[in-house]
Design a protein around this motif. Sequence first.
Motif, PDB file in Angstrom:
ATOM      1  N   ALA A 170      10.639  27.747   3.086  1.00 14.53           N
ATOM      2  CA  ALA A 170       9.220  27.471   2.890  1.00 14.53           C
ATOM      3  C   ALA A 170       8.717  26.569   4.018  1.00 14.53           C
ATOM      4  CB  ALA A 170       9.003  26.782   1.540  1.00 14.53           C
ATOM      5  N   PRO A 171       7.629  26.945   4.679  1.00 13.66           N
ATOM      6  CA  PRO A 171       7.100  26.109   5.765  1.00 13.66           C
ATOM      7  C   PRO A 171       6.759  24.706   5.275  1.00 13.66           C
ATOM      8  CG  PRO A 171       6.067  28.281   5.784  1.00 13.66           C
ATOM      9  CD  PRO A 171       6.869  28.184   4.510  1.00 13.66           C
ATOM     10  N   LEU A 172       6.957  23.732   6.149  1.00  5.20           N
ATOM     11  CA  LEU A 172       6.668  22.341   5.819  1.00  5.20           C
ATOM     12  C   LEU A 172       5.176  22.071   6.000  1.00  5.20           C
ATOM     13  CD1 LEU A 172       7.955  19.597   5.069  1.00  5.20           C
ATOM     14  CD2 LEU A 172       8.056  19.108   7.515  1.00  5.20           C
ATOM     15  N   LEU A 173       4.555  21.535   4.949  1.00  3.80           N
ATOM     16  CA  LEU A 173       3.129  21.198   4.971  1.00  3.80           C
ATOM     17  C   LEU A 173       2.992  19.682   4.967  1.00  3.80           C
ATOM     18  CD1 LEU A 173       2.062  23.676   2.149  1.00  3.80           C
ATOM     19  CD2 LEU A 173       2.062  24.117   4.612  1.00  3.80           C
ATOM     20  N   SER A 174       1.837  19.186   5.407  1.00  4.99           N
ATOM     21  CA  SER A 174       1.640  17.740   5.384  1.00  4.99           C
ATOM     22  C   SER A 174       0.159  17.397   5.299  1.00  4.99           C
ATOM     23  CB  SER A 174       2.247  17.082   6.622  1.00  4.99           C
ATOM     24  OG  SER A 174       1.530  17.420   7.795  1.00  4.99           O
ATOM     25  N   GLN A 175      -0.117  16.242   4.719  1.00  5.32           N
ATOM     26  CA  GLN A 175      -1.448  15.654   4.708  1.00  5.32           C
ATOM     27  C   GLN A 175      -1.313  14.167   5.005  1.00  5.32           C
ATOM     28  OE1 GLN A 175      -4.228  16.623   1.546  1.00  5.32           O
ATOM     29  NE2 GLN A 175      -3.031  18.437   0.963  1.00  5.32           N
ATOM     30  N   THR A 176      -2.366  13.590   5.583  1.00  4.63           N
ATOM     31  CA  THR A 176      -2.331  12.188   5.996  1.00  4.63           C
ATOM     32  C   THR A 176      -3.542  11.444   5.454  1.00  4.63           C
ATOM     33  OG1 THR A 176      -1.212  12.789   8.059  1.00  4.63           O
ATOM     34  CG2 THR A 176      -2.251  10.619   7.978  1.00  4.63           C
ATOM     35  N   LEU A 177      -3.308  10.212   5.007  1.00  3.91           N
ATOM     36  CA  LEU A 177      -4.400   9.336   4.581  1.00  3.91           C
ATOM     37  C   LEU A 177      -4.250   8.000   5.301  1.00  3.91           C
ATOM     38  CD1 LEU A 177      -6.853   8.928   2.661  1.00  3.91           C
ATOM     39  CD2 LEU A 177      -5.242   7.884   1.038  1.00  3.91           C
ATOM     40  N   ARG A 178      -5.318   7.554   5.948  1.00  6.23           N
ATOM     41  CA  ARG A 178      -5.329   6.252   6.620  1.00  6.23           C
ATOM     42  C   ARG A 178      -5.743   5.181   5.613  1.00  6.23           C
ATOM     43  NH1 ARG A 178      -7.139   4.380  12.213  1.00  6.23           N
ATOM     44  NH2 ARG A 178      -8.110   2.326  11.901  1.00  6.23           N
ATOM     45  N   ILE A 179      -4.926   4.141   5.483  1.00  6.49           N
ATOM     46  CA  ILE A 179      -5.199   3.039   4.561  1.00  6.49           C
ATOM     47  C   ILE A 179      -5.298   1.753   5.373  1.00  6.49           C
ATOM     48  CG2 ILE A 179      -4.337   1.696   2.614  1.00  6.49           C
ATOM     49  CD1 ILE A 179      -2.934   4.202   1.625  1.00  6.49           C
ATOM     50  N   SER A 204       5.290   5.977   5.661  1.00  6.42           N
ATOM     51  CA  SER A 204       4.268   4.998   6.026  1.00  6.42           C
ATOM     52  C   SER A 204       4.431   4.646   7.498  1.00  6.42           C
ATOM     53  CB  SER A 204       4.417   3.738   5.166  1.00  6.42           C
ATOM     54  OG  SER A 204       3.492   2.749   5.577  1.00  6.42           O
ATOM     55  N   TYR A 205       3.351   4.800   8.273  1.00  4.56           N
ATOM     56  CA  TYR A 205       3.393   4.587   9.714  1.00  4.56           C
ATOM     57  C   TYR A 205       2.329   3.558  10.088  1.00  4.56           C
ATOM     58  CZ  TYR A 205       6.107   8.775   9.097  1.00  4.56           C
ATOM     59  OH  TYR A 205       7.053   9.667   8.648  1.00  4.56           O
ATOM     60  N   PRO A 206       2.738   2.277  10.214  1.00  2.00           N
ATOM     61  CA  PRO A 206       1.771   1.187  10.370  1.00  2.00           C
ATOM     62  C   PRO A 206       1.137   1.147  11.752  1.00  2.00           C
ATOM     63  CG  PRO A 206       4.006   0.350  10.514  1.00  2.00           C
ATOM     64  CD  PRO A 206       4.125   1.798  10.141  1.00  2.00           C
ATOM     65  N   PHE A 207      -0.025   0.524  11.822  1.00  2.00           N
ATOM     66  CA  PHE A 207      -0.717   0.316  13.089  1.00  2.00           C
ATOM     67  C   PHE A 207      -1.465  -1.013  13.014  1.00  2.00           C
ATOM     68  CE2 PHE A 207      -3.679   2.670  10.358  1.00  2.00           C
ATOM     69  CZ  PHE A 207      -4.839   1.910  10.461  1.00  2.00           C
ATOM     70  N   GLN A 208      -1.859  -1.489  14.182  1.00  2.00           N
ATOM     71  CA  GLN A 208      -2.690  -2.680  14.280  1.00  2.00           C
ATOM     72  C   GLN A 208      -3.813  -2.388  15.259  1.00  2.00           C
ATOM     73  OE1 GLN A 208      -0.765  -6.180  15.759  1.00  2.00           O
ATOM     74  NE2 GLN A 208      -2.433  -7.548  15.210  1.00  2.00           N
ATOM     75  N   LYS A 209      -5.035  -2.630  14.842  1.00  2.81           N
ATOM     76  CA  LYS A 209      -6.182  -2.360  15.691  1.00  2.81           C
ATOM     77  C   LYS A 209      -7.235  -3.438  15.485  1.00  2.81           C
ATOM     78  CE  LYS A 209      -9.541   1.213  16.953  1.00  2.81           C
ATOM     79  NZ  LYS A 209     -10.048   2.575  16.663  1.00  2.81           N
ATOM     80  N   ASP A 210      -7.642  -4.038  16.595  1.00  2.00           N
ATOM     81  CA  ASP A 210      -8.664  -5.088  16.562  1.00  2.00           C
ATOM     82  C   ASP A 210      -8.301  -6.208  15.591  1.00  2.00           C
ATOM     83  OD1 ASP A 210     -10.175  -3.594  18.390  1.00  2.00           O
ATOM     84  OD2 ASP A 210     -11.176  -2.495  16.776  1.00  2.00           O
ATOM     85  N   GLY A 211      -7.019  -6.535  15.549  1.00  2.00           N
ATOM     86  CA  GLY A 211      -6.562  -7.631  14.703  1.00  2.00           C
ATOM     87  C   GLY A 211      -6.366  -7.281  13.245  1.00  2.00           C
ATOM     88  N   ALA A 212      -6.675  -6.068  12.863  1.00  2.00           N
ATOM     89  CA  ALA A 212      -6.518  -5.640  11.470  1.00  2.00           C
ATOM     90  C   ALA A 212      -5.301  -4.736  11.341  1.00  2.00           C
ATOM     91  CB  ALA A 212      -7.770  -4.910  10.994  1.00  2.00           C
ATOM     92  N   ILE A 217      -0.457   7.082   5.930  1.00  2.00           N
ATOM     93  CA  ILE A 217       0.504   7.584   4.945  1.00  2.00           C
ATOM     94  C   ILE A 217       0.553   9.101   5.066  1.00  2.00           C
ATOM     95  CG2 ILE A 217       1.204   7.603   2.542  1.00  2.00           C
ATOM     96  CD1 ILE A 217       1.007   4.804   3.896  1.00  2.00           C
ATOM     97  N   VAL A 218       1.741   9.618   5.376  1.00  2.00           N
ATOM     98  CA  VAL A 218       1.926  11.056   5.562  1.00  2.00           C
ATOM     99  C   VAL A 218       2.779  11.592   4.424  1.00  2.00           C
ATOM    100  CG1 VAL A 218       2.749  12.874   7.098  1.00  2.00           C
ATOM    101  CG2 VAL A 218       1.779  10.770   8.065  1.00  2.00           C
TER     102      VAL A 218
END
Length: 240
Positions: A170-179, A204-212, A217-218
Amino acid sequence: MPNPTAAMLVIGDEILSGRTRDANMYFLSGELAKIGVDLKEVRVVSDDRDAIIAAVQALSSAYDHVITSGGIGPTHDDITADCIAAAFDKHIDLRADAAALLQAHYDRQGSDFNAARKRMARIPDDAVLIENPVSVAPGFTLGNVHVMAGVPSVFQAMVASVLPTMTGGAPLLSQTLRINRGEGDIAGPLAQLDADFPMLSIGSYPFQKDGAYGSNIVIRGSDAAAIDAAMVRLAGLFPE
């Protein structure tokens, strides 16, 4: 039934030294996902005979498919073909079908099919050639190991030649939500979500932008309805 599994073996001192950045893993993972083959492991080894043989044997016994990249060119350090032969206890020598392809190619170019170039026609016994429409020199499949060039354009062409021979799932599917919250704030609810949807992979793939701080979340899996349900739950846990 679970999807077939695969591993990738990247071969070359130039990768480990940082002189060359590997682009093939990213491409391969996407192509395997499309046909439902799960890439489970990637190893990088130097141009060392014993290391290559050991890695090939370990990966071949652990996964349904092994895809190698690098080390099948004309220079002295291109030792992959010999190592694959040794891993499977197969004889290797100049093979007529591979040599004919290369001879015709260099004849068209008006170039000499010299001893160095003939190294690319050395194929283990019982191996099946992998077509190379970019630069002609073939890869090969021996057992469940698919041996390919390291040059990205050639690697991609060889992958295209091999994929139709693989039985997928079965092909791998994905969806992403930015929190827009730090991982420390979301870790607990994510752990519960992961427990409630064991058939899915939640990363969970964290990031930092403009101090925040925030995290992407994938959610991945082969069940589209389950992914949709998990995404609805996730969005409800962290409303903007």
